[in-house]
Design a protein around this motif. Structure first.
Motif, mmCIF file in Angstrom:
data_model
loop_
_atom_site.group_PDB
_atom_site.id
_atom_site.type_symbol
_atom_site.label_atom_id
_atom_site.label_comp_id
_atom_site.label_asym_id
_atom_site.label_seq_id
_atom_site.Cartn_x
_atom_site.Cartn_y
_atom_site.Cartn_z
ATOM 1 N N GLU A 23 -5.888 -30.371 -3.869
ATOM 2 C CA GLU A 23 -7.195 -29.745 -3.652
ATOM 3 C C GLU A 23 -7.461 -28.652 -4.679
ATOM 4 O O GLU A 23 -8.586 -28.527 -5.182
ATOM 5 C CB GLU A 23 -7.282 -29.189 -2.233
ATOM 6 C CG GLU A 23 -7.359 -30.276 -1.179
ATOM 7 C CD GLU A 23 -7.315 -29.736 0.245
ATOM 8 O OE1 GLU A 23 -7.399 -28.505 0.432
ATOM 9 O OE2 GLU A 23 -7.190 -30.556 1.166
ATOM 10 N N ALA A 24 -6.454 -27.855 -4.995
ATOM 11 C CA ALA A 24 -6.622 -26.802 -6.005
ATOM 12 C C ALA A 24 -6.950 -27.413 -7.359
ATOM 13 O O ALA A 24 -7.823 -26.918 -8.086
ATOM 14 C CB ALA A 24 -5.358 -25.949 -6.096
ATOM 15 N N ASN A 25 -6.276 -28.505 -7.698
ATOM 16 C CA ASN A 25 -6.541 -29.120 -8.993
ATOM 17 C C ASN A 25 -7.916 -29.779 -9.055
ATOM 18 O O ASN A 25 -8.469 -29.942 -10.129
ATOM 19 C CB ASN A 25 -5.453 -30.120 -9.363
ATOM 20 C CG ASN A 25 -5.508 -30.435 -10.840
ATOM 21 O OD1 ASN A 25 -5.509 -29.526 -11.658
ATOM 22 N ND2 ASN A 25 -5.579 -31.694 -11.179
ATOM 23 N N ASN A 26 -8.471 -30.136 -7.904
ATOM 24 C CA ASN A 26 -9.844 -30.656 -7.896
ATOM 25 C C ASN A 26 -10.832 -29.588 -8.369
ATOM 26 O O ASN A 26 -11.926 -29.911 -8.811
ATOM 27 C CB ASN A 26 -10.239 -31.136 -6.501
ATOM 28 C CG ASN A 26 -9.687 -32.505 -6.191
ATOM 29 O OD1 ASN A 26 -9.221 -33.221 -7.066
ATOM 30 N ND2 ASN A 26 -9.716 -32.870 -4.922
ATOM 31 N N LYS A 27 -10.439 -28.326 -8.257
ATOM 32 C CA LYS A 27 -11.298 -27.227 -8.713
ATOM 33 C C LYS A 27 -10.898 -26.738 -10.108
ATOM 34 O O LYS A 27 -11.731 -26.316 -10.882
ATOM 35 C CB LYS A 27 -11.241 -26.083 -7.716
ATOM 36 C CG LYS A 27 -11.779 -26.505 -6.353
ATOM 37 C CD LYS A 27 -11.999 -25.360 -5.436
ATOM 38 C CE LYS A 27 -12.557 -25.719 -4.088
ATOM 39 N NZ LYS A 27 -12.719 -27.055 -3.691
#
Length: 169
Positions: free
Chosen positions: A99-103
């Motif tokens: 999820e963090a890497n999606n941002k």
């Protein structure tokens, strides 16, 4: 509350009760994390893959082959000893990283070692490789929040490192 809403809630109630009482079907191992459904498709694509250990199971429920695979990550682990493992499974680490890497849209390798004490708390995080300083901070802070099943050495809880490796592509 409308009649349809009440009906939907009452329809879910038996499933919720069965789940909380342990009557639900056994959870099957999951070896990847699916991305959210994208516009134009109902197919969820794998976003984090390549795991040889089930991501959604706690250590106690891992199949013997998964435990052996986990042990193979260590240079030497004696027969009967166990490495540390997230209490609720690997997904507790890898889902938030996804999820963090999606941002962040990072590309590259994330490789860290979390030193887990005999009580299951992370005492130190060592960075080996990271795609960005932002991902480093996020991943380290996340690891400090995760509770682990402590490692076992000679039948007793002991301190041991837990590797975190992920490739963002």
């Amino acid at each position: 509350m409308s009649h349809n809403s009440r009906h939907a809630i009452f329809a879910l109630l038996p499933m919720l009760l069965a789940s909380s009482l342990g009557l639900a079907q056994e959870v099957k191992p999951q070896y990847s994390i699916k991305d959210e459904v994208r516009t134009g498709s109902n197919i969820r694509r794998d976003q984090v893959t390549g795991f040889k250990v089930a991501m959604n199971l706690p250590f106690e429920k891992l199949p013997a082959a998964d435990r052996a695979q986990l042990n193979s990550l260590y240079e030497h682990i004696a027969e009967g000893d166990e490495p540390p493992f997230p209490l609720k499974g690997l997904q507790m680490i890898y889902e938030p990283l996804r999820e963090a890497n999606n941002k962040l849209y990072d590309r590259g390798q994330l490789s860290m070692l979390a030193t887990v004490d005999a009580e299951g708390a992370v005492q130190e995080v060592k960075l080996l490789q990271s795609p960005s300083p932002e991902m480093t901070r996020f991943a380290a802070n996340l690891l400090y929040l995760i509770r682990f099943k402590p490692a076992k050495c000679g039948g007793k809880a002991c301190v041991m490192d837990f590797p975190v490796r992920l490739s963002f592509e």
